[in-house]
Design an enzyme around this catalytic site. Structure first.
Site, mmCIF file in Angstrom:
data_model
loop_
_atom_site.group_PDB
_atom_site.id
_atom_site.type_symbol
_atom_site.label_atom_id
_atom_site.label_comp_id
_atom_site.label_asym_id
_atom_site.label_seq_id
_atom_site.Cartn_x
_atom_site.Cartn_y
_atom_site.Cartn_z
ATOM 1 N N CYS A 1 0.793 -1.227 0.000
ATOM 2 C CA CYS A 1 0.000 0.000 0.000
ATOM 3 C C CYS A 1 0.834 1.292 0.000
ATOM 4 C CB CYS A 1 -1.007 -0.034 1.152
ATOM 5 S SG CYS A 1 -2.417 1.053 0.876
ATOM 6 N N HIS B 1 -3.183 -5.578 2.743
ATOM 7 C CA HIS B 1 -2.797 -5.700 4.152
ATOM 8 C C HIS B 1 -3.406 -7.001 4.658
ATOM 9 C CE1 HIS B 1 -1.738 -1.401 4.468
ATOM 10 N NE2 HIS B 1 -2.835 -1.127 3.815
HETATM 11 N N1 GLN Z 1 -2.158 6.866 2.403
HETATM 12 C C1 GLN Z 1 -2.280 6.000 1.271
HETATM 13 C C2 GLN Z 1 -3.676 5.999 0.685
HETATM 14 O O1 GLN Z 1 -4.597 6.378 1.363
HETATM 15 C C3 GLN Z 1 -1.851 4.593 1.673
HETATM 16 C C4 GLN Z 1 -2.806 3.931 2.626
HETATM 17 C C5 GLN Z 1 -2.300 2.619 3.177
HETATM 18 O O2 GLN Z 1 -1.107 2.359 3.217
HETATM 19 N N2 GLN Z 1 -3.214 1.801 3.680
HETATM 20 O O3 GLN Z 1 -3.869 5.613 -0.439
#
Ligand code: GLN
Length: 238
Positions: free
Chosen positions: A92, A189
């Site tokens: 992510c 995740h």
């Molecule tokens: N901040 C990034 C987004 O919102 C990554 C989010 C994350 O790592 N879950 O896309």
């Protein structure tokens, strides 16, 4: 035999259990009598030599902003390692920043390493929920996603998989994540590795292959519990 894992920014980039991926690699190595050393990299630290696996998790936009400068600093070293075939998993927030950039919903562009041929722009709504993909090479992979970023992958990378349930890279083209050499970027995740042991073993196998002149045959483990966890995750609604 010892495997050195470089864990990038565990303080800022560690959402929804991402740290569990490091534990999964470590445990599956230990079950096979392979020693593991985890090096936690935080801004201003030096990157040690002879890294065998690179791992980085997800983070909030603010966390991505905090690590941006240091990531720019270490990008050439990371790039050399990935070009050299070092296995790498980025989830992510760091998946986005292993690409060219992530533009947040307030218009701020956070620059990435450009190791992966992907760009990400925040969309109008967050994409949240359980996700199941058909991966290229590792069968069905399950996880959980929560991101505002919509990622488009370029011609120099392959998708990591095809979305069966969920949004993946952008909710439009059914692609999820990307792969370049032995580096996999993904929105999953969960953490992803404990419930997808075949994928975990890919990183261990590639790490060992680079260290030995001969081929590597990993000892088979009893994955009954991991498979049950996988099946249960795969059967959840979005
Ligand atoms: N901040 C990034 C987004 O919102 C990554 C989010 C994350 O790592 N879950 O896309």
């Amino acid at each position: 035999m010892k495997i050195k894992i470089l864990h990038l920014y565990p303080k800022e980039m560690n959402l929804y259990g991402d740290h569990g991926n490091v534990l999964a690699i470590k445990r599956r190595c230990e079950w096979r009598n392979i020693d593991v050393e985890v090096i936690e990299h935080e801004p201003d630290n030096k990157i040690p030599k002879d890294i065998d696996i690179i791992f980085g998790g997800g983070g909030q936009d603010s966390g991505q902003g905090i690590i941006e400068d240091d990531l720019q600093e270490i990008a050439p070293k990371l790039k050399d390692m990935i070009e050299d075939g070092v296995p790498c998993l980025v989830i992510c927030g760091l998946y986005q920043l292993f690409g060219k950039y992530f533009q947040t919903s307030d218009g701020k562009k956070i620059m990435g390493t450009s190791i992966l041929d992907v760009i990400t722009n925040a969309g109008p709504e967050r994409l949240i929920g359980n996700i199941v993909i058909n991966s290229y090479g590792f069968g069905e992979v399950v996880g959980y996603e929560n991101h505002s970023g919509l990622t488009s992958i370029g011609p120099n990378v392959n998708p990591f998989g095809e979305v069966i349930l969920g949004a993946g890279n952008n909710g439009e083209d059914k692609t999820e994540g990307c792969r370049y050499k032995n580096c996999i970027g993904t929105y999953l995740h969960g953490p992803i590795l404990p419930k997808n042991p075949k994928l975990t073993d890919f990183f261990i196998e590639k790490a060992l292959e680079r260290k030995s002149a001969t081929g590597v045959m990993l000892k088979k483990l009893d994955d009954e519990i991991e498979e049950k966890a996988h099946a249960s995750a795969a059967s959840r609604p979005r």
